[in-house]
Design an enzyme around this catalytic site. Structure first.
Site, short mmCIF file in Angstrom:
data_model
loop_
_atom_site.label_atom_id
_atom_site.label_comp_id
_atom_site.label_asym_id
_atom_site.label_seq_id
_atom_site.Cartn_x
_atom_site.Cartn_y
_atom_site.Cartn_z
N GLY A 1 8.29 3.87 7.64
CA GLY A 1 8.43 3.42 6.26
C GLY A 1 9.81 3.71 5.69
O GLY A 1 9.95 4.04 4.51
N GLY B 1 11.31 2.25 2.25
CA GLY B 1 10.75 2.55 0.94
C GLY B 1 11.64 3.47 0.11
O GLY B 1 12.73 3.87 0.54
N GLN B 2 11.14 3.82 -1.06
CA GLN B 2 11.93 4.64 -1.99
C GLN B 2 12.27 6.01 -1.38
O GLN B 2 13.41 6.46 -1.45
CB GLN B 2 11.16 4.85 -3.30
CG GLN B 2 11.94 5.60 -4.36
CD GLN B 2 11.05 6.19 -5.46
OE1 GLN B 2 9.83 6.26 -5.31
NE2 GLN B 2 11.66 6.64 -6.54
N TYR C 1 -6.03 4.27 -3.11
CA TYR C 1 -4.87 5.05 -2.68
C TYR C 1 -5.23 6.54 -2.65
O TYR C 1 -4.95 7.25 -1.67
CB TYR C 1 -3.73 4.78 -3.66
CG TYR C 1 -2.44 5.52 -3.44
CD1 TYR C 1 -1.65 5.30 -2.32
CD2 TYR C 1 -1.98 6.43 -4.40
CE1 TYR C 1 -0.44 5.95 -2.16
CE2 TYR C 1 -0.77 7.08 -4.25
CZ TYR C 1 -0.01 6.84 -3.13
OH TYR C 1 1.19 7.50 -2.98
C1 AKB Z 1 2.33 6.14 -7.24
O1 AKB Z 1 2.55 6.07 -8.47
O2 AKB Z 1 1.48 5.46 -6.67
C2 AKB Z 1 3.13 7.13 -6.44
C3 AKB Z 1 2.42 8.44 -6.30
C4 AKB Z 1 2.38 9.37 -7.43
O3 AKB Z 1 1.88 8.72 -5.26
N1 AKB Z 1 4.42 7.33 -7.04
#
Ligand code: AKB
Length: 336
Positions: free
Chosen positions: A27, A30-31, A157
């Protein structure tokens, strides 16, 4: 990079004689990946840090490989050819985008993590796993959130992050694999934009403040979330992975954070540099609900005690640095 702290020089001493010699980063587009690869190459040498991503990239000062982490055979083949001792497994989809595509998130985040842990188990590589404040949920104590507490996230997530934490712990207990990780807060940086997160507003606001002197926030006033400036995040990853394992009572999911603010707090900090900065609101219910389910501020004492976590930037120091460095408007800032 930063004029405040010369990171590569500052932390070189902590890596001398360290355990990491050859590192694979997934990855890398990514940022976090963009800056972590550059940081690691500064510490360990260009040739010793393999960058990988599912999208082609140019201009790398070290090796790069195309890698879709959902493809277990490709993951294993890359470990066999590069032979890293450590994998930093960053590839994944963030919180807000995950709510649009939960099945895709599961395939990428969980399939990728499983493939990487399996390949690492067979080859004895250490693994860094990036968990998140998203691993907590509405039932978690919101203030001074303890290291060990209730984790019942309500986003896909967050579910993938708790699962990754547990899977990493399991591979350590069952197979002795050296898996370590942190719960990242919102990360703020200027080299590469975040994409699809809930905390992204805290990056966008600096670009818009510099370009237009105003910003419309999709997160409402009073929503506090943990945050950290990227140089402190890079340092944290290296410190944790180089830490003496005998000191680690926890493993895969250390709480880390450097500050907690809401949109009003970051706006007040920006006004110390740009007094006419204006903040408006157009709250996005999806991202607001995600923010509401996350903690306000984490207790990071385990990370401090077990491996010396020591962030250097507070909100005003970060604001000064960001406003000195952001280029201005970025056309693709919203929506993510
Ligand atoms: C998000 O906002 O999904 C991420 C995190 C806090 O994992 N920056």
């Amino acid at each position: 990079r930063s004029t405040l702290f010369p990171y590569t020089t500052l932390f070189r001493s902590s890596t001398e004689g360290g355990t990491m010699k050859k590192i694979l980063v997934t990855g890398c587009g990514g940022q976090v990946g963009t800056e972590l690869v550059a940081h690691l190459r500064g510490l360990y040498g260009d040739a010793n840090v393999m960058a990988s991503d599912f999208r082609a990239q140019e201009g790398h000062s070290g090796p790069f490989a195309l890698l879709d982490v959902r493809d277990g055979k490709a993951v294993a083949a890359l470990l066999d050819s590069f032979k890293p001792d450590t994998v930093m497994h960053l590839a994944g989809i963030l919180s807000a985008r995950g709510e649009e595509r939960p099945q895709q998130l599961w395939e990428t985040n969980m399939g990728g993590t499983y493939n990487m842990l399996e390949a690492a188990r067979e080859r004895g590589c250490a693994v860094f796993f990036p968990s998140s404040i998203a691993a907590f949920g509405p039932g978690t104590p919101a203030d001074h959130t303890p290291q060990d507490t209730i984790q019942r996230p309500t986003t896909i997530y967050g579910v993938s992050k708790v699962t990754g934490e547990l899977l990493g712990e399991y591979y350590h207990l069952k197979y002795g694999l050296d898996v370590r990780g942190v719960r990242f807060p919102g990360l703020i940086s200027y080299e590469a934009l975040p994409g699809g997160g809930t905390t992204d507003y805290a990056v966008h606001i600096y670009y818009e403040a510099r370009a237009r002197g105003r910003y419309t926030s999709y997160i409402g006033a009073g929503s506090f979330m943990d945050m950290m400036y990227m140089p402190d995040a890079l340092d944290a990853v290296v410190r944790l992975m180089e830490a003496d394992p005998a000191r680690l009572r926890h493993r895969c999911a250390f709480n880390i954070s450097a500050m907690s603010f809401d949109p009003e707090g970051i706006a007040a900090s920006i006004r110390k540099v740009l007094p006419d900065f204006r903040l408006d609101y157009d709250v996005d219910p999806v991202r607001q609900a995600i923010a509401d389910s996350w903690p306000n501020s984490l207790d990071c004492s385990a990370a401090r005690e077990e491996w010396g976590f020591a962030p250097r930037y507070d909100l005003d120091a970060m604001t000064r640095d960001m406003l000195a460095r952001v280029p201005g408007a970025v056309s693709s800032l919203t929506p993510n």
